[in-house]
Each structure stands twice: as C-alpha cells, then as structure tokens.
Design an enzyme around this catalytic site. Sequence first.
Site, short mmCIF file in Angstrom:
data_model
loop_
_atom_site.label_atom_id
_atom_site.label_comp_id
_atom_site.label_asym_id
_atom_site.label_seq_id
_atom_site.Cartn_x
_atom_site.Cartn_y
_atom_site.Cartn_z
N LYS A 88 1.57 -19.76 -8.33
CA LYS A 88 0.89 -18.46 -8.42
C LYS A 88 1.08 -17.83 -9.80
O LYS A 88 1.57 -16.71 -9.95
CB LYS A 88 1.39 -17.52 -7.33
CG LYS A 88 1.17 -18.03 -5.91
CD LYS A 88 1.64 -17.02 -4.88
CE LYS A 88 1.40 -17.51 -3.47
NZ LYS A 88 2.32 -18.60 -3.08
N THR A 141 -1.70 -14.17 2.63
CA THR A 141 -1.93 -14.07 4.07
C THR A 141 -0.87 -13.25 4.79
O THR A 141 -1.02 -12.96 5.97
CB THR A 141 -2.02 -15.47 4.70
OG1 THR A 141 -0.86 -16.22 4.35
CG2 THR A 141 -3.26 -16.20 4.24
#
Length: 254
Positions: A88, A141
């Site tokens: 990320k 999520t």
Amino acid sequence: MPHADRNLAHAVDPGRGVIAATMQAQSMQERLIVGLDLPTVREAEQVVRELDGVVSFYKIGYQLAFAGGLDFARELASGGTKIFLDMKLLDIDHTVAKGVENIVKMGMTMLTIHAYPKAMRAAVEAARGSELCLLAVSVLTSMDEQDMIDVGYEYDPHTLVLRRSEQALHAGMGGIVCSAAEAEAVRRIVGPDMAVVTPGIRPAGSDHDDQKRVVTPVQAIRNGASHLVVARPIVAASDRRAAAQAILDEMRSA
C-alpha cells in the site's frame, strides 16, 4: 476513454502487467490468493507446505514483511510462486517510483499502491517495461461510512471506490483492490481487462473478524472479481488444505 481505446491502452501499458491481460483464461486456483498474515516466516513456510498443489498465489503484507517476509517473498517468486506484495505504497512521487523499481527486481506479481493519482502515475512509470501488476487500493474493507466521516472524507465508501477506480483506469494501473460488494460497479467502470482484487472474503457462516464489508466467494466471483484474497478462513483453519479446497469449490460453483 472508448472501449476499443481502453483495450489498446491496456495492451501497451506495463502498469497492467500480465495478470490483468490473462485473467479471463485463469483457473480458479490461479484466482485464489492466500494471505500469509502470520508473525514469522517459519509459520508461513508451514502454510505454503500444507497448501502445496492446491494454492499457487500468496499475499505478503506488513506483518510478515517486517519479520523477514521480503526475503521469503523473493524465494517463493524465484521458484515460480506468484506473490502479491501488499505494501500500500503512498509517498512523494520520487519515493514511490524508487520503491516500485526495487520491487520489480524482486520478481513480484502484484503490488498495491494507495489510489492517489500522483502516486499511481509515478508507480506506473516506474513499472514500465516490467510484468508487475499495480493495484490501486480504493477503500479498506475494514472501513464503513462512519470511519470515512471520522477521517474527513466527504464521500461514502461506495462513492469513493468508484471515483478512485476511474482515476486508476486513467493512470494506467493494472487493477483495483475493493470490497467484493463493490466489484460489480467497479467492473462496469474499468471494463473486462483490469484485475479486480477483493479482500474481505468470508465463506458463508464464518466469522467476519475485523472486516465490515464482507462477501462470500460465490458472490465475489459473480460480482466480477478476478482474484479473491483469503487469509484467516484458511490460515487459521485446523485443516488448511481442506479449507482452501472448499473455497475453491465455492468459487467454481459460481
């Protein structure tokens, strides 16, 4: 971008890698990514041994990366195993680019970049000429609408996922990471060629743990996901091989 032009851009854009280009021909085994979210390389090695012949694609994230997992990732990749390096990345353009250049040398299959347009463009340029598939992280999520408000976003999760999917497409990224609940809408934006990678997958009846936007394997495939990331339902199972096989069976039933 017209559909034909988008396909042409895909064909020549190295940020999309070979994964996105061939995903429609992949077997379900190649579309299941097991998250090695474990504290030590020794435990990760054990999981890989147990899943040999059933799983051929693994995700390595922060937890294992900072416990020797990067060398382990290189070792697996050198033997032909596909590795999704879930870092990320987000930083100034130069730093992102230099990081991507070194990750290309590691032989990784996928790499995550936070879906900020400048960071994505820097990553795509750095990956040019390689087979690394760059994935844009849209909204984690584990986050719901209240979490978005708490960090100052004006968009709800669904809206922000779609906005970032459009930006990732125009930046030349290879795919999107999103909840499988949003995969159908994302697929309509990015078309058939980009990867849509969905974490937060839980078999029917299983514990959601800290995930908030979860979907079953069958739903994820039907929604247009190209790859499913599953960690705890497999890694924490008493019979990991059987757990992985059961998820593959679910995916095939879709």
